[in-house]
Design a protein around this motif. Sequence first.
Motif, mmCIF file in Angstrom:
data_model
loop_
_atom_site.group_PDB
_atom_site.id
_atom_site.type_symbol
_atom_site.label_atom_id
_atom_site.label_comp_id
_atom_site.label_asym_id
_atom_site.label_seq_id
_atom_site.Cartn_x
_atom_site.Cartn_y
_atom_site.Cartn_z
ATOM 1 N N LYS A 334 -8.283 6.883 -6.015
ATOM 2 C CA LYS A 334 -7.005 6.409 -5.477
ATOM 3 C C LYS A 334 -5.955 7.514 -5.531
ATOM 4 C CE LYS A 334 -3.375 2.974 -6.417
ATOM 5 N NZ LYS A 334 -3.008 1.816 -7.259
ATOM 6 N N ARG A 337 -6.595 10.079 -2.873
ATOM 7 C CA ARG A 337 -6.119 9.631 -1.561
ATOM 8 C C ARG A 337 -4.623 9.861 -1.426
ATOM 9 N NH1 ARG A 337 -10.106 5.401 -2.394
ATOM 10 N NH2 ARG A 337 -8.537 3.999 -3.297
ATOM 11 N N ARG A 338 -3.883 9.611 -2.483
ATOM 12 C CA ARG A 338 -2.439 9.841 -2.438
ATOM 13 C C ARG A 338 -2.124 11.346 -2.357
ATOM 14 N NH1 ARG A 338 0.546 5.420 -3.115
ATOM 15 N NH2 ARG A 338 -0.561 3.541 -3.796
ATOM 16 N N VAL A 341 -2.441 12.189 1.237
ATOM 17 C CA VAL A 341 -1.258 11.731 1.976
ATOM 18 C C VAL A 341 -0.123 12.751 1.825
ATOM 19 C CG1 VAL A 341 0.564 9.980 2.074
ATOM 20 C CG2 VAL A 341 -1.841 9.286 1.889
ATOM 21 N N PRO A 392 -9.564 7.476 4.935
ATOM 22 C CA PRO A 392 -8.322 6.748 4.650
ATOM 23 C C PRO A 392 -7.230 7.160 5.634
ATOM 24 C CG PRO A 392 -8.522 8.604 3.168
ATOM 25 C CD PRO A 392 -9.798 8.562 3.968
ATOM 26 N N GLU A 427 0.211 0.808 1.641
ATOM 27 C CA GLU A 427 -0.075 0.866 0.215
ATOM 28 C C GLU A 427 -1.369 0.126 -0.121
ATOM 29 O OE1 GLU A 427 1.424 2.453 -2.351
ATOM 30 O OE2 GLU A 427 2.649 3.465 -0.837
ATOM 31 N N LEU A 430 -4.268 2.262 1.053
ATOM 32 C CA LEU A 430 -4.481 3.410 0.176
ATOM 33 C C LEU A 430 -5.278 3.009 -1.058
ATOM 34 C CD1 LEU A 430 -1.239 5.618 0.011
ATOM 35 C CD2 LEU A 430 -3.501 6.247 0.855
ATOM 36 N N ASP A 431 -5.011 1.796 -1.556
ATOM 37 C CA ASP A 431 -5.774 1.298 -2.709
ATOM 38 C C ASP A 431 -7.214 0.985 -2.325
ATOM 39 O OD1 ASP A 431 -3.603 1.540 -4.341
ATOM 40 O OD2 ASP A 431 -3.014 -0.567 -4.231
ATOM 41 N N PRO A 433 -9.362 1.579 1.231
ATOM 42 C CA PRO A 433 -9.442 1.964 2.651
ATOM 43 C C PRO A 433 -10.241 0.998 3.512
ATOM 44 C CG PRO A 433 -9.782 3.876 1.247
ATOM 45 C CD PRO A 433 -9.786 2.681 0.348
#
Length: 462
Positions: A334, A337-338, A341, A392, A427, A430-431, A433
């Motif tokens: 997770k 992924r952030r 971003v 994602p 959001e 993101l948690d 996909p």
Amino acid sequence: MRSAADILDTIQVRHPISHILDTLWAEGFQAFLAGGAVRDALLGTDPADVDILTNALPEDLTRLFADQQPKYVGKSFAVTLVNRVEVATCRPADQKAKGAGHTFPATDLGRRDLTINSMAWDPDTRTLADPFGGQKDIEHKVIRFTRDPVDRIEEDPVRMVRACRFAARFGFKMAPDAFNAIRAHAHKITAEGAADRIQREIIKAMDMDKPSGFFNLLHDTGLLALILPSLDRCYDLDGGPHHGETVFEHNLMVGDALPASMPILRLAGFLHDTGKADALEIKEGRNTFPGHQKFTQALMADLERLRFSGKEMDRIYALVRGHMRPLKADTSLKAVRRLLVMLNDLNLSYQDFLRMRIADKKGNMNPVKKPYTLGDIRLRLGKILDALDEHPPFNVNALDISGKEIQEILGLPQGPAIGKVKDFLFEQVLDDPSLNQRPTLEDLVRQMARNNFTDSDGKAIN
């Protein structure tokens, strides 16, 4: 090992060099290979560029090479491009000079910047014209200005930067009179019109094995405080408890650790921690630099003054802003992924992010801090690739539902509330996909409406 004569003989027969030389000689003009080509040959390397020095005037060159679309490009002195080869017309002698230097090609060589660049090779007689001792300076590994250093600096202040670059490039020492002249006249580097050329010197320095020598010389001569004050102020700034070196030394170590083939990335490494001077806080008697990656104003002002392009400045800004984002062995998917971003928001590739992280880790003299091993790098790269395999979304516009579709489900007009819904959905995706499918997102929107989802002002969206 090939001799300098062998190297220069090889250059002579290359097209279009041989044609230019033969044409000039046939018309009774003299022609020499000059400058960097001769210097590099004496150093035992093949020159990257070849320049020709002649006593032919620009109008002669235009006439002789009319079928090759010659282009006059001279500014400070007469240069004509013939088939992309620079053919320089000999400059007049320095009227203040005495002794050697009043015959061709010495009249031109005496006006050049450094003795190692003030030599010419006559391909016809296979003889070296070296009136100012450039060959000897190469043998002794010394950088000297040609003739009087002050005269050469006053003619072109950027020569001070070039002297530092060549000294660092070849590992030569600066002659005392050259060093002292630069120290005394460093203030002249701010002359109008010099910024673009200083920038080019900096970019050329990125191609060295270790450009740190260049920046150290710029500091020692007083030039760095005028060219890149954001970096110069880091000199002697203690790096804090996590570092065994100053902030200046850390910047140089990181820059050296980045690839020469990527000059803007490498320059960002030399400048990445310049914000620490503004972020400095002292806690329990030790320097700390919270959020230093956000302090970019001084750095951006330097780059703008040096006339870097907007694209180049944006890339350096992104590398500086993103270099502190953690990516550890225990970083969750997770969090990765952030991270992606954030990189997308900065328009920064994960490859460049990793290159900067690896170099940043390597540039540390604290014995407790160790550089990444190959296994460490593979682990971090694997985490990023695993996250990318999930495909994602990197921003709200990558959601598999549009704002218009959300409006239709909620029966609302376009407005801030729709943006709040998209942020919420982003959001959730993101948690997980796997949620980024239109039917699933539509169900989430309906569920939000049933639960009286509210925006940041506490107002219900329905």
